[in-house]
Structure formats: C-alpha cells, structure tokens
Design a protein around this motif. Structure first.
Motif, PDB file in Angstrom:
ATOM      1  N   LYS A 160       0.690  -1.059  -0.036  1.00  0.00           N
ATOM      2  CA  LYS A 160       0.051  -0.190  -0.076  1.00  0.00           C
ATOM      3  C   LYS A 160       0.818   1.312   0.008  1.00  0.00           C
ATOM      4  O   LYS A 160       0.704   2.360  -0.612  1.00  0.00           O
ATOM      5  CB  LYS A 160      -1.176   0.082   1.260  1.00  0.00           C
ATOM      6  CG  LYS A 160      -1.985   1.203   1.550  1.00  0.00           C
ATOM      7  CD  LYS A 160      -2.833   1.083   2.422  1.00  0.00           C
ATOM      8  CE  LYS A 160      -3.780   2.357   2.507  1.00  0.00           C
ATOM      9  NZ  LYS A 160      -4.676   2.179   3.819  1.00  0.00           N
ATOM     10  N   ASP A 161       1.820   1.321   0.770  1.00  0.00           N
ATOM     11  CA  ASP A 161       2.769   2.355   0.879  1.00  0.00           C
ATOM     12  C   ASP A 161       3.689   2.600  -0.322  1.00  0.00           C
ATOM     13  O   ASP A 161       4.411   3.733  -0.421  1.00  0.00           O
ATOM     14  CB  ASP A 161       3.735   2.362   2.063  1.00  0.00           C
ATOM     15  CG  ASP A 161       2.616   2.860   3.447  1.00  0.00           C
ATOM     16  OD1 ASP A 161       1.607   3.088   3.162  1.00  0.00           O
ATOM     17  OD2 ASP A 161       3.453   3.250   4.355  1.00  0.00           O
ATOM     18  N   LYS A 163       3.094   1.586  -3.800  1.00  0.00           N
ATOM     19  CA  LYS A 163       2.199   1.707  -4.773  1.00  0.00           C
ATOM     20  C   LYS A 163       1.908   3.215  -5.401  1.00  0.00           C
ATOM     21  O   LYS A 163       1.300   3.938  -4.482  1.00  0.00           O
ATOM     22  CB  LYS A 163       1.018   0.850  -4.673  1.00  0.00           C
ATOM     23  CG  LYS A 163       0.181   0.374  -6.170  1.00  0.00           C
ATOM     24  CD  LYS A 163      -0.545  -0.671  -6.068  1.00  0.00           C
ATOM     25  CE  LYS A 163      -1.824  -0.584  -5.081  1.00  0.00           C
ATOM     26  NZ  LYS A 163      -2.779  -1.444  -5.102  1.00  0.00           N
ATOM     27  N   TYR A 528      -5.151   7.398  -1.298  1.00  0.00           N
ATOM     28  CA  TYR A 528      -4.236   6.317  -0.365  1.00  0.00           C
ATOM     29  C   TYR A 528      -5.107   5.523   0.391  1.00  0.00           C
ATOM     30  O   TYR A 528      -4.715   4.364   0.209  1.00  0.00           O
ATOM     31  CB  TYR A 528      -3.625   7.497   0.593  1.00  0.00           C
ATOM     32  CG  TYR A 528      -2.771   6.557   1.423  1.00  0.00           C
ATOM     33  CD1 TYR A 528      -1.493   6.015   1.153  1.00  0.00           C
ATOM     34  CD2 TYR A 528      -3.116   6.595   2.576  1.00  0.00           C
ATOM     35  CE1 TYR A 528      -0.770   5.182   2.072  1.00  0.00           C
ATOM     36  CE2 TYR A 528      -2.335   5.612   3.603  1.00  0.00           C
ATOM     37  CZ  TYR A 528      -1.159   4.927   3.308  1.00  0.00           C
ATOM     38  OH  TYR A 528      -0.408   4.311   4.254  1.00  0.00           O
ATOM     39  N   ARG A 531      -6.291   2.520  -1.646  1.00  0.00           N
ATOM     40  CA  ARG A 531      -5.208   1.528  -2.372  1.00  0.00           C
ATOM     41  C   ARG A 531      -5.489   0.035  -2.023  1.00  0.00           C
ATOM     42  O   ARG A 531      -5.778  -0.311  -0.916  1.00  0.00           O
ATOM     43  CB  ARG A 531      -4.027   2.008  -2.042  1.00  0.00           C
ATOM     44  CG  ARG A 531      -3.511   3.256  -2.777  1.00  0.00           C
ATOM     45  CD  ARG A 531      -1.929   3.742  -2.349  1.00  0.00           C
ATOM     46  NE  ARG A 531      -1.488   4.997  -2.804  1.00  0.00           N
ATOM     47  CZ  ARG A 531      -0.582   5.555  -2.462  1.00  0.00           C
ATOM     48  NH1 ARG A 531       0.396   5.047  -1.715  1.00  0.00           N
ATOM     49  NH2 ARG A 531      -0.021   6.663  -2.976  1.00  0.00           N
TER      50      ARG A 531
END
Length: 531
Positions: A160-161, A163, A528, A531
């Motif tokens: 997640k962080d 992409k 964000y 995601r």
C-alpha cells in the motif's frame, strides 16, 4: 516537455514529503517479520559461481552519504556485498544535508543524464515514475524478484505504501523494523546531583530546566548552563509542543476522516507560548536555529547542556563523547510529557514503515540485473549482509541469532551504529531487521527504546501521491505558506513577534490559500485510503 513540466511542480510538494534522513521515519503499521536465515545460506538467485550476476557490472548510485563514512566498495561492510552481487557501485557525490540533497536530486533529473539508481522520498520517486523518469518495476518484480514478491504478498501494508496511484511500483523501499526513534535525552547524573526526578509534565519540565540553569549541575561554580539544546532546529523543540495536542512531525493531520493543517490549529498558540517562555528564560539554546552537529556535540562535551531531543542511539554516542572528560556521565531517555489540558502523553516522532526508496532510471542498461541484485538484498542471506555486515568480522551467529562482534560493539570512541557507518554500512533499500536493533543496542538502550512505544500515535501518511495539476497548486501556494510559517514560528519562539499576533498569522495563511492546499491533501489522502 513532460519532464520539464513535472520538474516545475516538484519544489512545493517536497515540503509535504518525508525528509531524507538516516534513522528517521514513522509508521502506523506493525513491523515486517524477518525470515530466519542460516549463516552462509546461498541465495536462490545465485549463479553457479556463487554470485548473483554472471558478469561484473558498474552501477552508478545517487544516495545520501553519512558524515561518519566514505563511499567505497573496499570497506569491510561493503566489500563482501560488492563481491557477492558482482556489482561495482559507483558512488556519485551527494550532499549530506537533506534539503541540499533534494535540491541536487531535482537538478540531476532536470539535467537528463541520470545514474542507474537514485534515492528519494516515495512521492518523488512515484512522480518520477509516472513521468517516465524511473522504470515501472511490476514486470521486473514478477520476473526477477521472488524474495521481494513474497515479502509484499505477506505484508500488504508495504505494498500500500509503495504503490503509486496509477497502480505501478516505481521504487525499492527501505522497510523499518521498529517505531521508536526520537525522544528526550537527559543527563541523569545532573538530575541526581540536584535531587530531581525526571519531568513528566510541562510544569515539571519547566522546573527541571530552571534548576539546570540556576543550580550549577555541572559543578564548575559558573552560571554557564544552557539546559536544553538541539541540532534539529525547530523540530528539536518537539517535546515542548506535542503536550498541547499538535506535532511538528506532520504538516497535516486527520480528524474523523478530515484533513486539517497543523500550523493553524488553535492548540499551537498555547504550545508556542510555553516554548517562548522557556526560550525567554534561557532554558532553550539561543542558537537552536543555527546549531550544527558539531556545536550540538560541544554543548555536551563542554558539559553546559543537560537535555536534548534526538534519536535513541545518540544516548550511548553522547555518553562516550562526554565520558572522555567525565567518566561519571549518565544519560537516559524520557517518555513524552503530560500537557496542561489533560492530553495523555504521546508522540508522533517515529520511524515510518517505509523510510525512503531507490528508483531505477528508465534509461539504465542494467534494469534486470539491478532487480536481481536488489532482490538479494531482501533475501534472508542479503538481509544478514545488509543488517549485520561480514560474518566472522562484524557479526557471528549464536543459536541462529546474529550477534555483533566487539569490533562493532566495543569501539571506545563510537557507538555501535556510528561504528557500522565507519565500516561502510550503507542504507540501501532492504528490510531493517529487528535483530539488528536488538543486537546493536545495550539492554539499557533497548529498555529506553521500548518504553516509548506505548506512547506513539500514528501520524499523517507519508506515502501520498499527487496529480500534476495538484502539484502545480502546491508549488504555487504551499511553498510560500511553508516559508512564511517557518519564519513566524521561530519569531514567536524567540520573541520577535508576540504570541498575541498568532490570530493575525492564521488569517495571513488563510489569505495565502491554505484551503486549496488542504483540499488537495484530502483528495490524495482519500486515494491513499482506497489503495
């Protein structure tokens, strides 16, 4: 043209990006679990000759240097890594200062001739990837990076962080293992000399610093004490600000899903008033804005300062420095302060799950080779090499647990961390190992570090990404707002502007367009979250 337009919009958004800093970041997710590895275990990607690549290649690297080290493939830490990967790393000259580093990073991109690998905060690497400067890594990961692919499959928080909003991955991440980083550091022997207990509230902090100022804790018969000092400019004053409910660790914060701007929060006024009082009475270093590391260290080695705010490994480093002249020195770390309004003690100074990252130039001739080497960095064997160095010289294995040798742990002049840098340890993109932390620190430091963990609160995510039109607004408005904000905060603290002008300061930031900036942050935060 596309690159030029992107570069035009980079400066402003940097102010909302995580700063490059070795040992600094802050995450809300749990630390990634590191797989066990046996000493000498061969990496799956290794060839018959035991090397990751068949032929030696030279890879140019732009990354932030450490002042304690030189960039060399021949140093004890790096030599076995260079030999194992079959890569000669060509270190390009880069500034150590975070702001100067980013400025040169941008100039390098604008110049068009890029090194093979570049280190930067995630947002810059994502935006560079979206504009064709850095290579999309998705296929390279599928084809050449089984270790990293497994890591992100098992740890969705990492994916997640890293992409980007367009669904691609554009950088290899540095992955943290622990949360605690900065804390209050105090001379315990000074507290003992004056019969004082460690402060737990803002009022107790005031009384302790006042006693340091007035009661000669260094015992030299002179009124020469500068109770609290820092090398981190205004961020070094964080322990005086957070007890009021706001934090210098984040430009923005989220309240019930709504993004808000930290520096117009009404609670900041009381925090600045308290800090200005400490400054006015000489309890805070008058030179906090300009202190560099050498001056900061001299405050301790000359025994005029008894408190600071810094990373927890600095406790041992400062003890060794001061101990050359005073072997009775005893430094400790304190938990965050209770504020006057009943806010529970907390801190947002923490390591991010993702620290920084490295992007591959889209023009590099060695994309697949770099991906294979990078995958080894994330492998069990590679993680041992990156975190612990050379087996038999910088670490040994004890019951399948790595343990640093005396070369690292018992240097009379350096803490273990500084010694590692001196031996050539480089902070490439790999997974920090909790065993690295536990093996490096003394039981005293481990206890202090772990005492802070319950007080850590999640902070605003650093892995947000912005569209070009959003960057244009940030560049036109947020840069100016941030410059004005920084100037005014220091003026309020040193007293050149009265706190009574705080409301006027807020109105000025409103006029400068903070609402448009917050709207962009909200949109990015919402993306964000999905995601």
């Amino acid at each position: 043209m596309k690159k030029a337009r992107w570069m035009k919009g980079m400066t402003g958004v940097l102010l909302a990006s995580v700063a490059l800093a070795g040992c600094q970041s802050g995450g809300q997710e749990k630390a990634v679990v590191t797989p066990d590895a046996k000493a000498g275990e061969a990496g799956k990607a290794a060839n018959a000759n035991g090397k990751i690549l068949d032929k030696q290649i030279e890879v140019s690297v732009y990354m932030r240097p450490r002042p304690e080290s030189v960039e060399s493939n021949e140093l004890l830490w790096m030599k076995p890594i260079s030999e194992k990967t079959n890569v000669n790393f060509k270190w390009l000259k880069a500034p150590a200062d975070a702001n100067d580093y980013i400025e040169k990073f941008n100039l390098t991109l604008a110049g068009g001739t890029l090194p093979d690998l570049m280190e930067a905060p995630p947002d810059l690497l994502n935006k560079g990837g979206e504009n064709g400067v850095f290579e999309p890594l998705n296929k390279l990961i599928d084809q050449n990076m089984p270790n990293f692919k497994k890591l992100i499959e098992q740890n969705p928080a990492v994916l997640k962080d890293i992409k980007s909003d367009d669904g691609n991955i554009y950088f290899f991440p540095q992955i943290s293992a622990v949360k605690t980083i900065n804390l209050q550091i105090f001379r315990q022997d000074w507290l003992d000399n004056l019969g004082l207990k460690a402060p737990k509230t803002t009022e107790e902090m005031y009384q302790v610093l006042k006693a340091f100022k007035e009661k000669d804790p260094n015992g030299n018969g002179k009124n020469d004490e500068i109770p609290f000092t820092t090398r981190s400019k205004i961020k070094g004053l964080l322990p005086f600000i957070e007890p009021f409910g706001v934090s210098f660790e984040e430009d923005f914060y989220v309240d019930n899903g709504q993004v808000k701007y930290t520096y117009t929060d009404p609670r900041l006024k009381a925090a600045l008033e308290y800090t200005a009082m400490l400054y006015k009475e000489g309890l805070i270093d008058k030179e906090y804005i300009t202190n560099d590391q050498k001056i900061w260290e001299s405050r301790f080695t000359n025994e005029v300062s008894g408190a600071t705010f810094d990373s927890f490994p600095r406790i041992e480093a400062l003890e060794k420095l001061v101990g050359k002249a005073n072997p009775k020195v005893n430094l400790t770390g304190l938990t965050p302060l209770q504020g006057p309004t009943g806010i529970a003690p907390y801190t947002k100074s923490q390591q991010n799950l993702i620290k920084n990252g490295f992007g591959i130039s889209s023009k590099s001739k060695f994309k697949a080779e770099i991906a294979k080497v990078q995958d080894w960095f994330y492998s069990p064997e590679g993680q041992l090499a990156m975190n612990f160095g050379k087996l038999g010289e910088t670490y040994t294995m004890d019951n399948n647990e790595p343990k640093y040798t005396d070369l690292v742990m018992k240097d009379k002049n350096n803490s273990p961390l500084i010694k590692m840098y001196e031996l050539g340890h480089r902070e490439f993109a790999y997974q920090w190992d909790i065993r690295y932390e536990n093996a490096m620190v003394t039981p005293k430091l481990a206890q202090i570090r772990d005492s802070i963990t319950p007080f850590i609160k999640p902070k605003y995510p650093v892995a947000l990404s912005f569209k070009q039109q959003e960057r244009d607004v940030l560049n036109s408005k947020f840069t100016e707002i941030t410059t004005y904000k920084d100037e005014m905060l220091n003026k309020f603290i040193i007293g050149s502007e009265p706190i009574s002008k705080f409301d006027d300061y807020v109105k000025q930031i409103d006029k400068m367009g903070i609402d448009a900036v917050v709207k962009i942050q909200q949109a990015s935060y919402d993306r964000y979250a999905k995601r």
